[in-house]
Each structure stands twice: as structure tokens, then as C-alpha cells.
Scaffold this motif. Structure first.
Motif, PDB file in Angstrom:
ATOM      1  N   VAL A   1       0.860  -1.181   0.000  1.00  0.00           N
ATOM      2  CA  VAL A   1       0.000   0.000   0.000  1.00  0.00           C
ATOM      3  C   VAL A   1       0.897   1.231   0.000  1.00  0.00           C
ATOM      4  N   LEU A   2       0.744   2.094  -1.009  1.00  0.00           N
ATOM      5  CA  LEU A   2       1.556   3.304  -1.120  1.00  0.00           C
ATOM      6  C   LEU A   2       0.690   4.548  -0.979  1.00  0.00           C
ATOM      7  N   ASP A   3       1.278   5.604  -0.438  1.00  0.00           N
ATOM      8  CA  ASP A   3       0.674   6.927  -0.448  1.00  0.00           C
ATOM      9  C   ASP A   3       1.031   7.567  -1.782  1.00  0.00           C
ATOM     10  N   THR A   4       0.049   7.811  -2.628  1.00  0.00           N
ATOM     11  CA  THR A   4       0.326   8.314  -3.975  1.00  0.00           C
ATOM     12  C   THR A   4       0.865   9.732  -3.977  1.00  0.00           C
ATOM     13  N   ARG A   5       0.712  10.472  -2.875  1.00  0.00           N
ATOM     14  CA  ARG A   5       1.198  11.851  -2.827  1.00  0.00           C
ATOM     15  C   ARG A   5       2.689  11.925  -2.554  1.00  0.00           C
ATOM     16  N   THR A   6       3.257  10.881  -1.924  1.00  0.00           N
ATOM     17  CA  THR A   6       4.650  10.931  -1.489  1.00  0.00           C
ATOM     18  C   THR A   6       5.467   9.712  -1.901  1.00  0.00           C
ATOM     19  N   GLY A   7       4.824   8.617  -2.271  1.00  0.00           N
ATOM     20  CA  GLY A   7       5.531   7.373  -2.537  1.00  0.00           C
ATOM     21  C   GLY A   7       5.850   6.585  -1.280  1.00  0.00           C
ATOM     22  N   GLU A   8       5.392   7.048  -0.109  1.00  0.00           N
ATOM     23  CA  GLU A   8       5.671   6.347   1.138  1.00  0.00           C
ATOM     24  C   GLU A   8       4.921   5.015   1.189  1.00  0.00           C
ATOM     25  N   VAL A   9       5.601   3.991   1.666  1.00  0.00           N
ATOM     26  CA  VAL A   9       4.982   2.673   1.844  1.00  0.00           C
ATOM     27  C   VAL A   9       4.204   2.696   3.154  1.00  0.00           C
ATOM     28  N   LEU A  10       2.886   2.616   3.067  1.00  0.00           N
ATOM     29  CA  LEU A  10       2.037   2.619   4.259  1.00  0.00           C
ATOM     30  C   LEU A  10       1.854   1.217   4.819  1.00  0.00           C
ATOM     31  N   ALA A  11       1.990   0.210   3.977  1.00  0.00           N
ATOM     32  CA  ALA A  11       1.909  -1.178   4.425  1.00  0.00           C
ATOM     33  C   ALA A  11       2.618  -2.051   3.407  1.00  0.00           C
ATOM     34  N   LEU A  12       3.324  -3.060   3.911  1.00  0.00           N
ATOM     35  CA  LEU A  12       3.971  -4.049   3.057  1.00  0.00           C
ATOM     36  C   LEU A  12       3.979  -5.352   3.834  1.00  0.00           C
ATOM     37  N   VAL A  13       3.204  -6.334   3.375  1.00  0.00           N
ATOM     38  CA  VAL A  13       3.051  -7.592   4.116  1.00  0.00           C
ATOM     39  C   VAL A  13       3.213  -8.777   3.168  1.00  0.00           C
ATOM     40  N   ASN A  14       3.601  -9.902   3.756  1.00  0.00           N
ATOM     41  CA  ASN A  14       3.813 -11.127   2.990  1.00  0.00           C
ATOM     42  C   ASN A  14       3.277 -12.334   3.748  1.00  0.00           C
ATOM     43  N   GLN A  15       2.950 -13.328   3.008  1.00  0.00           N
ATOM     44  CA  GLN A  15       2.708 -14.671   3.517  1.00  0.00           C
ATOM     45  C   GLN A  15       3.507 -15.618   2.636  1.00  0.00           C
TER      46      GLN A  15
END
Length: 572
Positions: free
Chosen positions: A255-269
């Protein structure tokens, strides 16, 4: 009889001589002792002090705790908890001490084994007994006061969010050195610099006095990530449930913030608990969203359409004839699900027409699609600095490679990571401005770089909104109260030089809300098993739940209100 012959006089003279000899000797002895004392207190004082200090004064390290890792709101993701190490100097250890049996009980080491280890290593001066024990246990060991048994204070890394953030944060080893994730990437700044102090020890090595501090411990620098732990928890929950329901091999969400490119969430299974790695499966260590490559499939089609509009040959109303539902390219047959006939660019995306995007790609310059894909970040490093991140594959194609140009237009023949795919969708949400993905919180809004001319990306975004509509392939990605745009992808997995007929990668990448984009979400489910395997039925519903929750958590106002019922309109 003369005095010389008088025995009494001779005896007295002999005694007098002996007395003087004794006196002279005593004087010499006193003079020697005095001289030595003066020497000891003078010339030899520095030497003697250094020799004494060498036997009793020691320089000890003061451990420095690692820097704190937090999410964007200050929630702790990695903290350093005080622990202790119990070690022995076998040469100095009193094997007859009554406290050894109590020590074996405290450390949960069999008494016979403990005694055997101390006895067999008698010539050694250092031996670990147990590491990273609680401060309470260390205090109990200290109270036993066993010669040769020592307690050192240190720190242990603890991860409050456990498996939810472990692929990003990583973990440290028993010595506090980063081994995975950002703990490894930022190890130098996180670990800090230990201090030093002078202490006085007795002959068996026990510290009896702190003399002075030489250098204070310098704690590691704190690290604030871009992720929002609330969104991270929600994304992890939804992904884990989906992987279990569809019996998939693995899965990832970004999940990225489109205004800044910041990763708001990154998850794996699959995932793992970094606080208890006793039964760790090494396959769970990979941060799949950044290290695993896959062909993105139809999620690339919006970029082919954007490249066509950028070429000046097409507008969104341009018509492409896809009849009879397939096309022959250099001996290869490219098919649609059915014959869609004549389609405008919007409907090419809505119906996910392979024939449509193939005709667009082959009508442009050979490098038109590839150049745009490269500009939005495919085939190159995202710049996050994450250990082991892959760059993907984006081949150069010439005019004669018509089949490869055709397959690239609908997402085959290239490979990407999920983070790259999410990053690529950011320019579609920001009127062509590219913001590079970052794992660190940005204090100032980034400038960004234009990669799509003004006005084109908003049109493509509106085209992608039809994918979520009643005629689109991503209907299950809809979010109540919000306009959503996206693209599904169902990719055959590569196998044995070709593609497996019964193994798939389900992909969905989307943007919300369309009127004022805030989130870009990319989802990949690897090899779902069962009746459902497509991106529209496997990945799209995950997007719907994650986007709905994230938009509420971030207080993003709705942009899609329910239409009034017909009877209400009539009454008005």
C-alpha cells in the motif's frame, strides 16, 4: 701482666668490635631500606602502580542499546530490552562452592553437565553459560557470589508487532547485529557505540568498585518508517485469510501513499515470529514483495494505452477493431476471451483485450511501451536500500521482435516485484508525476518527476474506473462510498520453458479514491488452488477490504454518494 695480655681487656675489645659491626650493619640495612622506600615512592612508583592496576583495575564496556524503530506515528516496531549474559572463568571458578547446584537450577543446566563443562575447560578464562537472561535471573546469580561466575549486562531486541512487520524490520542476532531487513540495512546507525569505564576487581574477578567513567555509551539512532501500523495490521490480516482460503503458495500486499511514494503497508505470507525463531522455516524469511519476481500480466495494459495516447496517434475515443477475437503475430496467435469487435481505448481496458493492446503496441515505435514502463520504475531499483531487493527484467526490443512487443503490451515477457508494480501506478494517480517508493517517513513532501504528459494519466485513471463497474473484470474491488480504479491480472506461471496450464498468479493493482487519489494498492497471490484463481475473484476482493479500511483509518472523505431511489426523485 700487661693490659695486652689481660684476657678481660681482650674480651671487652672483641665485644666492642662486634657491637660496632652490628651497628654499622643495622645502619646499612636501614639506609638500604630507606633508599628502597625512596625509590619505590619515587622513580618506581609509576611502574608499581601500573603493575598493581594490571592485576586489579579493568576497563569494562558499557553496552549501548540499539536505536528504536517506529512506524510513522511513533508506534514501536523494534525495541531494546535489558538482559544479561552469564559467563564463567573456569580457571577461577571454585568447583567446591555450594552455590553451583543452585546456579545449575537457575540456568536450567543439569548439575553434572555444568560441573563437567567447568572441569573440562579448566585452562580457559572465558565460557558462556547462558545468554540473554532476564535481569531478575541475573540478580539471583549475582547473589550467589560464586568466584569465577560473572554477569554482564546487555540488551536484547524485541519486536512488539511480531510477524506483522517482520519482513520489513528484520531481526538481529544474539550479539545485536542486524541480520535481515532494515535491521541489516541500517545496522551501522542503529547499533550505537558502547561506552567504557574503569572498575576495580578482586583476585577472582569480581567487581568491587567502580572507579570512573572513561566514555559514555552512545545509543544508536532511531529510525522512523513510513508504514502505518494500523494499515499494516489490517493488510496482514486480510492477506493471511485470503492465502488460507485459496490455499495459495504465498502472497503479498503493498500500500503506497500516492502523494509521497511512502509505503504505508507491506506484508507477505508466509511469515514468521522474529521473537521466537526456534522453528523458523527459511522459506518464510523472504520479503516477497521486494525479492520475488513475477510477470504482471494485464495490470500493464493501462500503460500500453497511456503510451498510445502519448504517441499522438490515439485519443480515448479512438476505435480499434479486435475482430475476430484473435490476431496472428509472426506465427503466434494472441487471443481474447471472446470476439469483442470494435473497441475504444476505454473498453480495451474494461474488457482487458489482448488483441486491442497488441494492435496499439505494434502500431507505435518499437520502444514506446518499454520506455514508459522504464520511466514508471519497472526494470530498475526502487531506491529503498532494502537488502536483496530485485530490479526485475525489462528487455530491450527491436522492430523485428513483434511477438515480444505484443506480449509485453499485456504484461508477459517482463518481470517485476510487487513494490515496483505499486510504484508504477503512482503516476497514474498523480497526473503523471512519479514519486519514488520509500520505506522511511518523509518530513517534507517530495518534488517528484514527471513521466507522463499532463492530462493523460487522469484520462487513463477514468478508463480504469470502468474495470470496477458492472461490465469490468474487477467488480469485486468496489469500495462503498469511494470511486475506485484498477486493473486485474491473471498470469499463467512459467514452467519448463513454457507456461503451466493449471498454475496461476492472481494480481490486482488499484487506486482510490479516483477524485482525489490517496492510495495505490498492489496485491499478488501466488498459485491459488481451487475453483477461483483469477485476479478479479482472488485479488480484487482483498483490495476492496484493504482499501476500505485504509481510507477510513486515514480519514479520507468519501467521493461516491449513493444515487437517490427513483421514487425519491419523483417526489422531488
Amino acid at each position: 701482666m700487661s693490659n695486652a695480655e689481660d684476657p678481660t681487656v681482650q674480651t671487652h675489645a672483641a665485644r666492642s668490635w662486634r657491637i660496632w659491626l652490628v651497628v654499622v650493619l643495622l645502619v646499612l640495612i636501614v639506609a638500604g631500606i630507606t633508599s628502597k622506600l625512596l625509590s619505590l615512592y619515587g622513580d618506581d612508583q609509576a611502574f608499581l602502580r601500573s603493575q598493581g592496576d594490571a592485576r586489579t583495575v579493568r576497563t569494562m564496556l558499557i553496552p549501548a542499546h540499539r536505536g528504536l524503530i517506529t512506524d510513522r506515528n511513533g508506534e514501536p516496531l523494534a525495541v531494546s530490552a535489558p538482559v544479561a549474559t552469564i559467563w564463567a572463568d573456569p580457571l577461577r571458578t571454585d568447583l567446591q562452592h555450594t552455590g553451583l547446584s543452585r546456579l545449575s537450577h537457575l540456568l536450567e543446566i543439569p548439575s553434572q553437565s555444568l560441573m563437567a563443562d567447568l572441569r573440562d575447560n579448566r585452562e580457559r578464562r572465558f565460557m558462556y553459560l547462558k545468554r540473554q537472561v532476564t535481569p531478575e535471573l541475573a540478580e539471583a546469580v549475582d547473589e550467589l557470589d560464586i568466584p569465577g561466575i560473572h554477569v554482564d549486562r546487555e540488551y536484547k531486541r524485541y519486536y512488539p508487532a511480531g510477524e506483522v512487520t517482520t519482513h520489513l524490520v528484520g531481526f538481529t542476532n544474539v550479539d545485536g547485529e542486524g541480520q535481515e531487513g532494515l535491521e541489516l540495512a541500517y545496522n551501522q546507525s542503529l547499533r550505537g557505540e558502547p561506552g567504557r569505564k574503569l572498575v576495580l576487581k578482586d583476585r577472582v574477578g569480581r567487581t568491587i568498585k567502580h572507579i570512573r567513567s572513561i566514555q559514555a555509551a552512545d545509543p544508536g539512532e532511531d529510525l522512523q518508517l513510513s508504514i502505518d501500523l494500523r494499515v499494516q495490521y489490517m493488510a496482514y490480516r486480510e492477506l493471511k485469510a485470503a492465502v488460507e482460503v485459496h490455499q495459495a503458495d504465498s502472497g503479498s500486499v503493498v500500500v503506497l501513499d500516492t502523494r509521497t511514494g511512502e509505503v504505508l503497508a507491506l506484508v507477505n505470507q508466509l511469515s514468521y515470529n522474529p521473537n521466537d525463531r526456534s522453528n523458523l522455516n527459511t522459506s518464510a524469511l523472504r520479503n516477497r514483495a521486494m525479492t520475488d519476481l513475477f510477470e504482471p500480466g494485464s495490470t500493464i495494459k493501462p500503460f500500453t494505452v497511456a503510451a498510445a495516447m502519448m504517441s499522438g496517434q490515439y485519443t480515448r475515443d479512438s476505435i480499434v477493431d479486435t475482430s475476430p477475437g484473435y490476431i496472428r503475430v509472426s506465427g503466434a496467435t494472441i487471443k481474447d476471451f471472446r470476439n469483442y469487435g470494435e473497441l475504444d481505448l476505454t473498453t480495451i481496458i474494461t474488457k482487458s483485450s489482448n488483441v486491442g493492446v497488441t494492435k496499439l503496441a505494434l502500431s507505435m515505435e518499437p520502444d514506446a511501451v518499454r520506455n514508459l514502463l522504464q520511466n514508471v520504475g519497472l526494470g530498475r531499483d526502487t531506491g529503498t536500500g532494502f537488502p536483496g531487493e530485485r530490479t526485475g527484467v525489462l528487455p530491450f526490443l527491436n522492430e523485428r521482435q513483434r511477438v515480444e512487443r505484443a506480449t509485453m503490451s499485456y504484461g508477459y515477457g517482463l518481470s517485476t516485484t510487487l513494490l515496483q508494480l505499486a510504484q508504477a501506478y503512482v503516476p497514474l494517480a498523480s497526473d503523471g508525476i512519479m514519486h519514488q517508493a520509500t520505506l522511511l517517513k518523509q518530513e517534507q513532501p517530495p518534488t517528484g518527476k514527471r513521466v507522463i504528459p499532463p492530462g493523460i494519466a487522469p484520462q487513463v485513471l477514468e478508463m480504469m474506473e470502468t474495470v470496477i463497474g458492472p461490465r469490468g473484470t474487477g467488480r469485486r474491488a468496489a469500495v462503498d462510498g469511494y470511486r475506485v480504479a484498477g486493473k486485474t491480472g491473471t498470469v499463467h506461471k512459467a514452467s519448463g520453458g513454457g507456461y503451466a496450464e493449471d498454475r496461476y498468479v492472481a494480481v490486482f493493482s488499484g487506486i482510490a479514491p479516483v477524485s482525489n487519489p490517496r492510495l495505490a494498492v498492489a496485491i499478488m497471490i501466488d498459485n491459488p488452488k481451487g475453483q477461483e484463481y483469477g485476479g478479479g475473484v482472488v485479488a480484487a476482493p482483498i483490495f476492496s477490504r484493504i482499501a476500505a479500511g485504509a481510507l477510513r483509518l486515514l480519514n479520507v472523505p468519501p467521493d461516491k454518494w449513493p444515487e437517490p431511489a427513483k421514487d425519491q426523485v419523483a417526489m422531488q
